[in-house]
Design an enzyme around this catalytic site. Structure first.
Site, short mmCIF file in Angstrom:
data_model
loop_
_atom_site.label_atom_id
_atom_site.label_comp_id
_atom_site.label_asym_id
_atom_site.label_seq_id
_atom_site.Cartn_x
_atom_site.Cartn_y
_atom_site.Cartn_z
CB ALA A 66 -0.89 -0.02 1.23
N GLY A 112 0.62 -5.04 0.67
CA GLY A 112 -0.55 -5.10 -0.21
C GLY A 112 -0.24 -5.75 -1.55
N1 COA Z 1 4.61 3.14 -0.52
C1 COA Z 1 5.00 4.31 -1.02
N2 COA Z 1 6.16 4.49 -1.67
C2 COA Z 1 6.95 3.43 -1.80
C3 COA Z 1 6.61 2.16 -1.29
C4 COA Z 1 5.37 2.04 -0.64
N3 COA Z 1 4.93 0.89 -0.15
N4 COA Z 1 7.62 1.29 -1.58
C5 COA Z 1 8.54 2.01 -2.24
N5 COA Z 1 8.14 3.29 -2.38
C6 COA Z 1 8.85 4.39 -3.04
C7 COA Z 1 10.01 4.90 -2.20
O1 COA Z 1 9.56 5.83 -1.23
C8 COA Z 1 10.86 5.55 -3.27
O2 COA Z 1 10.27 6.78 -3.63
P1 COA Z 1 11.20 8.09 -3.84
O3 COA Z 1 12.14 7.72 -4.95
O4 COA Z 1 10.24 9.17 -4.20
O5 COA Z 1 11.92 8.29 -2.55
C9 COA Z 1 10.68 4.62 -4.46
O6 COA Z 1 9.47 3.92 -4.22
C10 COA Z 1 11.79 3.60 -4.61
O7 COA Z 1 11.89 2.87 -3.38
P2 COA Z 1 13.24 2.72 -2.56
O8 COA Z 1 12.90 2.43 -1.13
O9 COA Z 1 14.14 3.88 -2.80
O10 COA Z 1 13.86 1.43 -3.25
P3 COA Z 1 14.88 0.39 -2.61
O11 COA Z 1 15.38 -0.44 -3.73
O12 COA Z 1 15.90 1.10 -1.79
O13 COA Z 1 14.01 -0.50 -1.60
C11 COA Z 1 12.08 -1.77 -0.96
C12 COA Z 1 12.98 -1.33 -2.12
C13 COA Z 1 10.91 -2.54 -1.57
C14 COA Z 1 12.87 -2.69 -0.03
C15 COA Z 1 11.58 -0.55 -0.18
O14 COA Z 1 11.05 0.38 -1.09
C16 COA Z 1 10.51 -0.85 0.83
O15 COA Z 1 10.82 -1.38 1.88
N6 COA Z 1 9.26 -0.46 0.54
C17 COA Z 1 8.15 -0.59 1.47
C18 COA Z 1 7.71 -2.03 1.58
C19 COA Z 1 6.59 -2.13 2.61
O16 COA Z 1 6.78 -1.93 3.78
N7 COA Z 1 5.40 -2.48 2.13
C20 COA Z 1 4.26 -2.67 2.97
C21 COA Z 1 3.49 -1.43 3.09
S1 COA Z 1 2.09 -1.67 4.15
#
Ligand code: COA
Length: 261
Positions: free
Chosen positions: A67, A112
């Site tokens: 999400a 999600g």
């Molecule tokens: N919601 C909103 N934005 C998200 C997102 C999410 N669930 N997952 C990734 N993004 C965004 C990041 O904020 C970033 O945006 P920005 O470039 O404007 O800062 C972009 O997507 C790229 O993500 P980033 O974290 O920089 O990539 P990464 O390769 O370093 O890490 C993940 C990848 C998947 C490990 C990491 O993005 C992550 O942990 N995401 C959240 C996962 C999560 O907790 N999901 C459950 C939500 S309830």
């Protein structure tokens, strides 16, 4: 289906491919994206010409990374319940869709995203994809059906472990535990394998496929006697032209030509 900003939709040979299309945000499911998904699923329900659906993510990095966490800031005890119920309702439309829905998981399927993949009937994943329910890292739990469907798919022990540790689970491990139906070695293999499976399903009698989906879902519907559901569904199949054609074709030693009626 006009004005879709966050989903890309295309149709070929009766298969609708729905691509979550926010690659710069790792295809995070914003509320608008979810509403668009609801619109698309309603279109699938209303359009028999859509015989099957593929759900995937844009780019090579993420299927859906959860999400949209940026939208969590205003969440409180009251609106969070509606948030969860809304997502659950939309994912139930996928799970209960009378036509097969297959997730082609091309990267991170977290939160999600994992829940979206689990709402689909089958999952095909590239080996580099990662699955997980990392919500406890944020102080919450899965809210779009993840606690229920992950437990149904992998069993209580692994579901509890993965949800409590927030571990990211490689697709190969997810496959071993029954979360993923098939893995493929590379991104290039993902769509061909997904379409191979979906086309095999679409070559069968459509009403029978719809009845299989309903009967298997009945297992998890506590108010329902699945054996009764199965007997009803069996008799519905026996009313169809396709039943006559299927048995006739077998006896005539030729492939069946099903018409979905
Ligand atoms: N919601 C909103 N934005 C998200 C997102 C999410 N669930 N997952 C990734 N993004 C965004 C990041 O904020 C970033 O945006 P920005 O470039 O404007 O800062 C972009 O997507 C790229 O993500 P980033 O974290 O920089 O990539 P990464 O390769 O370093 O890490 C993940 C990848 C998947 C490990 C990491 O993005 C992550 O942990 N995401 C959240 C996962 C999560 O907790 N999901 C459950 C939500 S309830």
């Amino acid at each position: 289906m006009t004005n879709l900003d966050n989903l890309a939709v295309s149709q070929q040979d009766g298969i609708l491919t729905v691509t979550v299309n926010r690659p710069d945000k790792l295809n995070a499911l914003s509320i608008k994206t979810l509403e668009e998904l609801k619109t698309v699923m309603q279109h699938v329900y209303d359009t028999p010409a859509v015989r099957g659906v593929v759900v995937t993510g844009a780019g090579e990095k993420a299927f859906v990374a959860g999400a949209d966490i940026a939208e969590f800031t205003g969440m409180n005890e009251v609106n969070s319940r509606k948030f969860a119920e809304n997502g659950q309702e939309i994912f139930a439309m996928i799970e209960n869709c009378p036509r097969p829905v297959v997730a082609a998981v091309n990267g991170f399927a977290l939160g999600g995203g994992c829940e979206l993949a689990m709402a689909c009937h089958l999952r095909v994943a590239v080996e580099t994809a990662k699955f997980g329910q990392p919500e406890v890292n944020l102080g919450i739990i899965p809210g779009y059906g993840g606690t229920q469907r992950l437990t149904q798919l992998v069993g209580k022990a692994k579901a509890l472990e993965w949800m409590m540790t927030a571990d990211m689970v490689p697709a190969t491990e997810a496959h071993r535990h029954g979360l993923v139906n098939h893995t493929v070695p590379t991104q290039a293999d993902l769509m061909p394998k997904t379409l191979e499976i979906l086309n095999k399903i679409l070559s069968k009698a459509p009403v029978a496929i719809e009845m299989v989906i309903g009967c298997v879902n009945a297992v998890y519907n506590k108010g329902e006697n699945g054996y009764q559901t199965e007997a009803n569904a069996f008799s519905i199949c026996c009313k169809t032209e396709d039943f006559k054609e299927g048995t006739k074709a077998f006896l005539e030693k030729r492939p069946a030509r099903f018409q979905g009626k």
